[in-house]
Design an enzyme around this catalytic site. Structure first.
Site, PDB file in Angstrom:
ATOM      1  N   LYS A 114      10.508  -3.122  -9.143  1.00  0.00           N
ATOM      2  CA  LYS A 114      11.957  -3.306  -9.191  1.00  0.00           C
ATOM      3  C   LYS A 114      12.532  -3.124  -7.778  1.00  0.00           C
ATOM      4  O   LYS A 114      11.921  -2.436  -6.945  1.00  0.00           O
ATOM      5  CB  LYS A 114      12.583  -2.336 -10.200  1.00  0.00           C
ATOM      6  CG  LYS A 114      12.339  -0.841  -9.912  1.00  0.00           C
ATOM      7  CD  LYS A 114      13.269  -0.298  -8.868  1.00  0.00           C
ATOM      8  CE  LYS A 114      12.896   1.016  -8.303  1.00  0.00           C
ATOM      9  NZ  LYS A 114      13.664   1.385  -7.107  1.00  0.00           N
TER      10      LYS A 114
ATOM     11  N   CYS B   3       0.824  -1.222   0.000  1.00  0.00           N
ATOM     12  CA  CYS B   3       0.000   0.000   0.000  1.00  0.00           C
ATOM     13  C   CYS B   3       0.851   1.263   0.000  1.00  0.00           C
ATOM     14  O   CYS B   3       0.389   2.315   0.444  1.00  0.00           O
ATOM     15  CB  CYS B   3      -0.895   0.023   1.240  1.00  0.00           C
ATOM     16  SG  CYS B   3      -2.141  -1.245   1.275  1.00  0.00           S
TER      17      CYS B   3
ATOM     18  N   HIS C  69      10.357  -9.861  -2.049  1.00  0.00           N
ATOM     19  CA  HIS C  69       9.734 -10.212  -3.334  1.00  0.00           C
ATOM     20  C   HIS C  69       9.720 -11.701  -3.598  1.00  0.00           C
ATOM     21  O   HIS C  69       8.693 -12.255  -4.018  1.00  0.00           O
ATOM     22  CB  HIS C  69      10.451  -9.499  -4.493  1.00  0.00           C
ATOM     23  CG  HIS C  69      10.157  -8.032  -4.546  1.00  0.00           C
ATOM     24  ND1 HIS C  69      10.758  -7.180  -5.452  1.00  0.00           N
ATOM     25  CD2 HIS C  69       9.341  -7.242  -3.791  1.00  0.00           C
ATOM     26  CE1 HIS C  69      10.328  -5.950  -5.258  1.00  0.00           C
ATOM     27  NE2 HIS C  69       9.474  -5.958  -4.259  1.00  0.00           N
TER      28      HIS C  69
ATOM     29  N   ASP D 260      18.455   0.035  -5.805  1.00  0.00           N
ATOM     30  CA  ASP D 260      17.414   1.052  -5.755  1.00  0.00           C
ATOM     31  C   ASP D 260      17.394   1.929  -7.000  1.00  0.00           C
ATOM     32  O   ASP D 260      16.339   2.142  -7.597  1.00  0.00           O
ATOM     33  CB  ASP D 260      17.578   1.926  -4.510  1.00  0.00           C
ATOM     34  CG  ASP D 260      16.368   2.811  -4.293  1.00  0.00           C
ATOM     35  OD1 ASP D 260      15.299   2.265  -3.980  1.00  0.00           O
ATOM     36  OD2 ASP D 260      16.470   4.028  -4.470  1.00  0.00           O
TER      37      ASP D 260
ATOM     38  N   ARG E  17       0.487  -6.302   4.768  1.00  0.00           N
ATOM     39  CA  ARG E  17       0.864  -6.930   6.035  1.00  0.00           C
ATOM     40  C   ARG E  17       0.112  -6.297   7.205  1.00  0.00           C
ATOM     41  O   ARG E  17      -0.309  -6.988   8.137  1.00  0.00           O
ATOM     42  CB  ARG E  17       2.386  -6.801   6.232  1.00  0.00           C
ATOM     43  CG  ARG E  17       2.927  -7.630   7.377  1.00  0.00           C
ATOM     44  CD  ARG E  17       4.433  -7.552   7.409  1.00  0.00           C
ATOM     45  NE  ARG E  17       4.887  -6.164   7.564  1.00  0.00           N
ATOM     46  CZ  ARG E  17       6.161  -5.804   7.568  1.00  0.00           C
ATOM     47  NH1 ARG E  17       7.106  -6.706   7.370  1.00  0.00           N
ATOM     48  NH2 ARG E  17       6.495  -4.538   7.729  1.00  0.00           N
TER      49      ARG E  17
ATOM     50  N   ILE F 277       3.997   3.440  -4.677  1.00  0.00           N
ATOM     51  CA  ILE F 277       3.729   2.865  -5.999  1.00  0.00           C
ATOM     52  C   ILE F 277       2.313   2.308  -6.078  1.00  0.00           C
ATOM     53  O   ILE F 277       1.640   2.436  -7.100  1.00  0.00           O
ATOM     54  CB  ILE F 277       4.760   1.767  -6.335  1.00  0.00           C
ATOM     55  CG1 ILE F 277       6.164   2.378  -6.439  1.00  0.00           C
ATOM     56  CG2 ILE F 277       4.397   1.061  -7.635  1.00  0.00           C
ATOM     57  CD1 ILE F 277       6.350   3.360  -7.583  1.00  0.00           C
ATOM     58  N   ALA F 278       1.852   1.694  -5.000  1.00  0.00           N
ATOM     59  CA  ALA F 278       0.482   1.167  -4.996  1.00  0.00           C
ATOM     60  C   ALA F 278      -0.528   2.298  -5.183  1.00  0.00           C
ATOM     61  O   ALA F 278      -1.538   2.139  -5.880  1.00  0.00           O
ATOM     62  CB  ALA F 278       0.218   0.410  -3.700  1.00  0.00           C
TER      63      ALA F 278
END
Length: 325
Positions: free
Chosen positions: A95, A11, A77, A176, A35, A14-15
């Protein structure tokens, strides 16, 4: 084309951009998993999402879900990829898609075994400006590719607990921001570089704060990459051919490039796409791949970039806790 049902796992920033990209096209995410359940509920309320899972793993057993977007920290991931791919879900993963080449190899194998699409959410592979430049390059407009120069520097405060500098969250410049620079190189280079030299400066936590990388492939195309998490640089990519050179600013989400022609020095400015629509392009290419259309996700480039990053870190002797077993 079928309208696929997407779930977001995570969340964060990016979400939120993902949910906004769906809203821009009159759609919405089908469900949200996180989570921390309270954050998932708040996210769902914000974007009118109908389904929130009590447990994060419930997303994998939901038969309604077609595609899962994973945007949790990179060291988590592979565990989510294993569960999603084994459950027969298509996955678009933020990524860096995994920590290393070994994890990615496992994920690719699982995707093949379960006949699903696996892709990294690498915006460079989806933005129209890169596709336009690659098309013109392939048509021979700029001549032979010779050199690429990549700068990517951001200034992060020295908070060794945040994800940028935290070993336990797979921090460091290479995973990153270096992943963007190397993906940019791979997009334009004829083949994966097979000669790589590098230097590294470590943060106090033991992750890479700064790096310089020299690369060359079998076609003798050469590249330089300069990365830093504690020194601002212009986000500039320069691609030099024998007939012209191209400057692209504010990558990875670029929308404009300047082409300077060698013979007479005249400049051409080209624009394609919009930085603000980056996630929309990723969604469209992912859904096209799931529908069985031509390859628009470039998993082969993702594999090449992960191979390079893994090789570089091995040369440095830098590992993350998950790799020390």
């Amino acid at each position: 084309m079928k309208e696929y049902k997407w779930a977001t796992l995570g969340c964060g920033v990016i979400a939120n951009q993902l949910a906004q990209a769906f809203a821009a096209n009159g759609r919405k995410l089908y469900s949200v998993a996180n989570r921390t359940h309270e954050k998932a509920v708040a996210f769902a309320e914000k974007y009118g999402i109908d389904k929130v899972y009590d447990q994060i793993d419930d997303v994998f057993s939901d038969d309604e879900v077609d595609i899962i977007y994973i945007s949790t920290p990179h060291n988590t991931h592979i565990s989510y990829l294993r569960k999603a791919l084994r459950a027969g879900k298509h996955v678009l993963c933020e990524k860096s898609i995994t920590l290393n080449a070994e994890e990615l190899e496992e994920a690719v194998r699982l995707a093949e075994e379960h006949h699903v699409v696996l892709a990294e959410a690498m915006t460079i592979f989806h933005m129209p400006i890169y596709k336009e430049l690659r098309s013109r390059m392939d048509a021979g407009e700029f001549g032979e590719l010779r050199l690429l120069q990549m700068n990517f520097g951001s200034y992060k405060e020295y908070d060794m607990k945040n994800r940028f500098f935290n070993r336990n969250l797979a921090g460091g410049a290479l995973l990153d921001i270096g992943v963007y620079a190397l993906s940019f190189l791979r997009w334009f280079m004829s083949s994966k570089p097979d000669q790589i030299l590098s230097q590294v400066k470590y943060a106090p936590t033991g992750v890479d704060e700064q790096a310089s990388i020299l690369l060359k492939n079998k076609e003798e195309e050469m590249a330089t990459v300069i990365l830093s998490l504690h020194a601002k640089q212009p986000k500039r990519g320069t691609i030099s051919f024998d007939k012209a050179y191209i400057e692209l600013f504010e990558y990875p989400r670029g929308e404009e490039a300047i082409i300077t022609y060698t013979e007479d020095g005249h400049k051409e400015v080209i624009s394609a796409g919009s930085t603000d629509r980056a996630l929309e392009y990723e969604i469209a290419d992912m859904e096209a791949a799931v529908a069985g259309e031509a390859d628009r996700i470039h998993l082969d480039y993702t594999i090449d970039v992960m191979d390079m990053m893994t090789s570089i870190r091995k040369d440095w002797g830098m590992t993350y806790p998950e790799e020390e077993h």
